[in-house]
Scaffold this motif. Structure first.
Motif, PDB file in Angstrom:
ATOM      1  N   ARG A 178       0.674  -1.126   0.016  1.00 45.68           N
ATOM      2  CA  ARG A 178       0.081   0.133  -0.120  1.00 45.68           C
ATOM      3  C   ARG A 178       0.746   1.306   0.128  1.00 45.68           C
ATOM      4  NH1 ARG A 178      -3.047  -1.653   5.451  1.00 45.68           N
ATOM      5  NH2 ARG A 178      -2.347  -3.845   4.758  1.00 45.68           N
ATOM      6  N   LEU A 189      -3.299  -5.295  -0.719  1.00 47.46           N
ATOM      7  CA  LEU A 189      -4.591  -5.076  -0.814  1.00 47.46           C
ATOM      8  C   LEU A 189      -5.225  -5.642  -1.720  1.00 47.46           C
ATOM      9  CD1 LEU A 189      -4.464  -0.996  -1.029  1.00 47.46           C
ATOM     10  CD2 LEU A 189      -4.262  -2.560   0.895  1.00 47.46           C
ATOM     11  N   ASP A 190      -6.571  -5.837  -2.020  1.00 47.57           N
ATOM     12  CA  ASP A 190      -7.287  -6.436  -3.153  1.00 47.57           C
ATOM     13  C   ASP A 190      -7.899  -5.349  -4.007  1.00 47.57           C
ATOM     14  OD1 ASP A 190      -9.714  -5.900  -2.176  1.00 47.57           O
ATOM     15  OD2 ASP A 190      -9.980  -7.813  -1.098  1.00 47.57           O
ATOM     16  N   GLN A 227     -10.117  -2.849  -2.434  1.00 50.27           N
ATOM     17  CA  GLN A 227      -9.398  -1.982  -1.153  1.00 50.27           C
ATOM     18  C   GLN A 227      -8.593  -1.129  -2.048  1.00 50.27           C
ATOM     19  OE1 GLN A 227      -7.652  -5.243   0.762  1.00 50.27           O
ATOM     20  NE2 GLN A 227      -9.163  -5.870   2.108  1.00 50.27           N
ATOM     21  N   LEU A 268     -20.839  -9.908  -6.708  1.00 48.31           N
ATOM     22  CA  LEU A 268     -20.747  -9.378  -5.465  1.00 48.31           C
ATOM     23  C   LEU A 268     -19.591  -8.504  -5.295  1.00 48.31           C
ATOM     24  CD1 LEU A 268     -21.263 -10.456  -1.917  1.00 48.31           C
ATOM     25  CD2 LEU A 268     -18.908 -11.345  -2.459  1.00 48.31           C
ATOM     26  N   LYS A 269     -18.475  -9.005  -5.921  1.00 41.79           N
ATOM     27  CA  LYS A 269     -17.309  -8.170  -5.994  1.00 41.79           C
ATOM     28  C   LYS A 269     -17.619  -6.890  -6.757  1.00 41.79           C
ATOM     29  CE  LYS A 269     -12.338  -8.199  -5.824  1.00 41.79           C
ATOM     30  NZ  LYS A 269     -11.346  -9.014  -5.855  1.00 41.79           N
ATOM     31  N   LYS A 314     -19.217  -4.190  -4.689  1.00 46.35           N
ATOM     32  CA  LYS A 314     -18.224  -3.803  -3.787  1.00 46.35           C
ATOM     33  C   LYS A 314     -17.370  -2.761  -4.309  1.00 46.35           C
ATOM     34  CE  LYS A 314     -17.457  -7.749  -0.642  1.00 46.35           C
ATOM     35  NZ  LYS A 314     -16.507  -8.158   0.264  1.00 46.35           N
ATOM     36  N   LEU A 323      -7.195 -12.845  -1.356  1.00 46.43           N
ATOM     37  CA  LEU A 323      -8.363 -11.649  -1.582  1.00 46.43           C
ATOM     38  C   LEU A 323      -9.489 -11.707  -0.728  1.00 46.43           C
ATOM     39  CD1 LEU A 323      -8.439 -11.753  -5.579  1.00 46.43           C
ATOM     40  CD2 LEU A 323      -7.025 -10.441  -4.035  1.00 46.43           C
ATOM     41  N   LEU A 324      -9.687 -10.693   0.020  1.00 49.45           N
ATOM     42  CA  LEU A 324     -10.756 -10.533   1.095  1.00 49.45           C
ATOM     43  C   LEU A 324     -12.247 -10.140   0.648  1.00 49.45           C
ATOM     44  CD1 LEU A 324      -8.395  -8.978   3.893  1.00 49.45           C
ATOM     45  CD2 LEU A 324      -9.017 -11.248   3.588  1.00 49.45           C
ATOM     46  N   ASN A 325     -12.107  -9.750  -0.637  1.00 48.21           N
ATOM     47  CA  ASN A 325     -13.453  -9.089  -0.986  1.00 48.21           C
ATOM     48  C   ASN A 325     -14.054  -9.829  -2.270  1.00 48.21           C
ATOM     49  OD1 ASN A 325     -14.338  -6.907   0.756  1.00 48.21           O
ATOM     50  ND2 ASN A 325     -11.929  -6.190   0.260  1.00 48.21           N
ATOM     51  N   GLY A 326     -13.902 -10.958  -2.357  1.00 47.60           N
ATOM     52  CA  GLY A 326     -14.578 -11.779  -3.734  1.00 47.60           C
ATOM     53  C   GLY A 326     -13.300 -12.124  -4.522  1.00 47.60           C
ATOM     54  N   ILE A 371     -20.532 -10.890   3.883  1.00 47.91           N
ATOM     55  CA  ILE A 371     -19.477 -10.748   2.963  1.00 47.91           C
ATOM     56  C   ILE A 371     -19.868  -9.658   1.895  1.00 47.91           C
ATOM     57  CG2 ILE A 371     -18.189 -12.787   2.926  1.00 47.91           C
ATOM     58  CD1 ILE A 371     -19.649 -13.625   0.359  1.00 47.91           C
ATOM     59  N   LYS A 372     -21.039  -8.888   2.067  1.00 48.05           N
ATOM     60  CA  LYS A 372     -21.308  -7.856   1.358  1.00 48.05           C
ATOM     61  C   LYS A 372     -20.489  -6.516   1.657  1.00 48.05           C
ATOM     62  CE  LYS A 372     -25.478  -9.526  -0.583  1.00 48.05           C
ATOM     63  NZ  LYS A 372     -26.850  -9.601  -0.262  1.00 48.05           N
ATOM     64  N   LYS A 373     -20.152  -6.559   3.010  1.00 44.76           N
ATOM     65  CA  LYS A 373     -19.240  -5.338   3.429  1.00 44.76           C
ATOM     66  C   LYS A 373     -18.102  -5.279   2.872  1.00 44.76           C
ATOM     67  CE  LYS A 373     -17.010  -6.778   7.456  1.00 44.76           C
ATOM     68  NZ  LYS A 373     -17.403  -7.803   8.232  1.00 44.76           N
ATOM     69  N   LEU A 374     -17.275  -4.105   2.831  1.00 43.52           N
ATOM     70  CA  LEU A 374     -15.995  -4.358   2.356  1.00 43.52           C
ATOM     71  C   LEU A 374     -14.971  -4.292   3.394  1.00 43.52           C
ATOM     72  CD1 LEU A 374     -14.222  -3.296  -0.338  1.00 43.52           C
ATOM     73  CD2 LEU A 374     -13.938  -0.949   0.811  1.00 43.52           C
ATOM     74  N   PHE A 375     -14.248  -5.656   3.290  1.00 40.68           N
ATOM     75  CA  PHE A 375     -13.413  -6.023   4.230  1.00 40.68           C
ATOM     76  C   PHE A 375     -12.228  -4.945   4.084  1.00 40.68           C
ATOM     77  CE2 PHE A 375     -15.816  -9.606   4.411  1.00 40.68           C
ATOM     78  CZ  PHE A 375     -15.591 -10.252   5.596  1.00 40.68           C
ATOM     79  N   PRO A 376     -11.733  -4.391   5.288  1.00 41.96           N
ATOM     80  CA  PRO A 376     -10.473  -3.543   5.435  1.00 41.96           C
ATOM     81  C   PRO A 376      -9.204  -4.386   5.023  1.00 41.96           C
ATOM     82  CG  PRO A 376     -11.111  -3.786   7.396  1.00 41.96           C
ATOM     83  CD  PRO A 376     -12.183  -4.582   6.603  1.00 41.96           C
ATOM     84  N   PRO A 377      -8.275  -3.729   4.545  1.00 40.41           N
ATOM     85  CA  PRO A 377      -6.957  -4.524   4.082  1.00 40.41           C
ATOM     86  C   PRO A 377      -6.607  -5.041   5.422  1.00 40.41           C
ATOM     87  CG  PRO A 377      -6.862  -2.333   3.498  1.00 40.41           C
ATOM     88  CD  PRO A 377      -8.037  -2.281   4.190  1.00 40.41           C
TER      89      PRO A 377
END
Ligand code: SF4
Ligand code: SF4
Lengths: 294, 227
Positions: free
Chosen positions: A85, A125-126, A129, A172-173, A176, B156-159, B195-201
């Motif tokens: 980051r 990060l992904d 993020q 879903l992604k 987001k 990856l944490l968000n999908g 898992i719909k919320k944005l997971f922080p880094p």
């Protein structure tokens, strides 16, 4: 071309066209210069890939600057594979002060598919993020919440794969990414307009711009290969047949015709907001595609 | 548990060099279960080394021993005599056990006989798969009991990434995509909203190496333990 920026063009509702420049591996940049000169006034902006396919090349940031110097408008592609980051943010601040205003946020291919398979994969990060981080820089804060002396002003882009299977995790992604701050999307290559139309029926719910990705097809073999090997790409049978029945040596011309025809349909039927053309090594024919589309 | 694999015979042969008396110390816990460094594997390695020495006409004496755990001092202390008699010690524990043994007997060369691989499970007989990266901030409660930090090569944490394909992973098409697994599991258990919320880094400060854990009962000396 027009003096409107890529962001203004896309946001104004005008059908917007982008293409892609792949930085070379090494310092010989003549061919890339040629492609930039050829395309910079024919498209609204040029994406610059970031160590595409995990193969080490000239940095995206440097090539974005070259495009600007030549009077074109760049879109900085940034993946999460090679930088943490801190490095990402300092490159983003650097890009802003160089006058680069568009950034496309990507996860990045895994490192072992490229030419440095033993390197350390970062993925601090992904992509969602990363989008959120760019938005935060735009708002004057770094990802740690620290105040910046001067914020950035990026038009934030992302990618989506409308043909991904299964589709639910992909969407879903996608949602987001929108929540995180993405304003425009360039899709993975699409070939089936009816499938894409269905995706757009859904995507139109959101206040974002969508550019359809088009990868130039040059043969039935390539189409079949992609169907089999490239995740999220589906070339329908009628296109494969059309390419297969093309006279030998005319594959490229047929591919140009197909791409032109698709662009025309997407534009005339207002299916999406623009197209992103990936000619993968055949950037030279993009003007012909555009001519075929007009 | 910790999963490990034995180093190749050639590598072990090379690191022990021309030692005449080798002590091989197995570990009876994780690496015994994954058939890499338990009593049986100590025996196999010893036979291989003996055979090889015989074939080359070298003198070689091997002592075999296996302790309950090499990551606990109480099991290492009784080894003092055997260690002092040997030229070198080959530990068939995970990397942690090797270090603890080497630390206790710090005038002796203690060599690793295994490559420590990961924290994992016995997926079926003879096959172990990785399940946890010990990230120090477990999110399994939100991801349906499937770890994206580990099961997704990119963590990856968000999908999913764009490379996911028919539920398989772009990095290894024999392996399921973590995010298809998570989605399907939460669909069944009713946790998709998680898992719909944005997971922080991910926080990496909590993973600063080397990690240290003090049980609350022991935090401020013994006194606290009795409070
Ligand atoms: S989130 Fe994954 S890596 Fe972290 S502790 Fe839980 S299982 Fe282990
Ligand atoms: S395909 Fe799935 S598991 Fe594999 S890297 Fe992409 S998101 Fe992770």
């Amino acid at each position: 071309m027009n003096k409107k920026s890529f962001r203004e063009t896309l946001e104004s509702g005008e059908f917007t066209i982008t293409a892609e420049v792949g930085p070379p591996k090494g310092t010989h940049i003549d061919e890339m210069f040629h492609h930039i000169d050829l395309l910079k006034d024919k498209v609204h902006a040029l994406n610059v890939t970031d160590n595409q396919s995990s193969v080490m090349r000239i940095s995206s940031l440097a090539v974005c600057q070259i495009i600007k110097d030549k009077g074109g408008e760049p879109i900085l592609q940034m993946t999460c594979r090679d930088r943490n980051r801190l490095a990402q943010q300092s490159d983003l601040l650097g890009a802003h002060v160089l006058g680069i205003r568009n950034v496309l946020c990507l996860t990045g291919d895994y490192i072992t598919v490229g030419d440095h398979p033993q390197a350390k994969p970062v993925f601090d990060l992904d992509s969602a993020q990363l989008i959120h981080m760019v938005k935060s820089l735009n708002e004057g804060k770094d990802i740690g919440g620290n105040e910046l002396s001067g914020s950035t002003d990026f038009y934030i882009g992302a990618t989506v794969t409308p043909e991904s299977k299964p589709i639910e995790p992909q969407l879903l992604k996608f949602e987001k990414k929108i929540k995180a701050g993405a304003r425009f999307f360039q899709t993975q290559a699409i070939y089936d307009i009816e499938n894409f139309r269905r995706f757009m029926d859904y995507a139109r719910k959101f206040d974002i711009k969508i550019m359809a990705g088009l990868v130039l097809l040059v043969s039935a073999g390539m189409a079949k290969y992609m169907n089999k090997n490239v995740p999220g790409i589906f070339v329908p049978d009628n296109l494969v047949d059309e390419l297969a029945s093309t006279e030998k040596g005319k594959g490229l011309a047929k591919g140009v015709e197909i791409a032109g025809r698709m662009i025309r349909q997407l534009r005339e039927q207002k299916i999406c907001d623009g197209v992103h053309i990936m000619a993968i090594g055949r950037e030279g024919v993009i003007p012909e595609i555009l001519a075929a589309a007009s | 548990m910790i999963i490990a694999e034995r180093k190749t015979f050639d590598e072990i042969k090379q690191i022990v060099g021309d030692a005449h008396k080798i002590l091989i110390v197995g570990c009876g816990t994780c690496v015994a279960v994954c058939m890499a460094g338990g009593e049986k594997e100590v025996g196999i390695l010893a036979s291989l080394l003996r055979l090889d020495a015989k074939r080359e006409g070298r003198e070689l004496e091997i002592i075999e021993t296996t302790v309950e755990r090499q990551c606990d001092k109480e099991y290492l202390e009784p080894l003092a005599k055997k260690v002092s008699d040997a030229d070198v010690v080959v530990s068939l524990a995970c990397g942690a056990g090797v270090q603890f043994l080497a630390e206790m007997y710090d005038t002796k060369r203690v060599l690793p006989g295994l490559n420590t691989r990961f924290i994992g499970v016995a997926e079926h007989e003879g096959m172990w798969t990785q399940r946890c990266m010990a990230c120090s901030d477990c999110i399994l409660g939100e991801t349906g009991g499937i770890c994206p930090v580990t099961i997704c090569p990119k963590g990856l944490l968000n999908g999913p990434c764009g490379g996911t394909n028919e539920g398989k992973c772009e990095v290894d098409n024999e392996k399921d995509c973590a995010w298809t697994l998570i989605y399907r599991r939460l669909e069944k258990t009713g946790g998709l909203n998680n898992i719909k919320k944005l997971f922080p880094p991910k926080r990496y400060d909590v993973q600063t190496k080397p990690g240290k854990v003090i049980h609350p009962a022991y935090e401020k000396g013994e006194g606290k333990a009795h409070e």
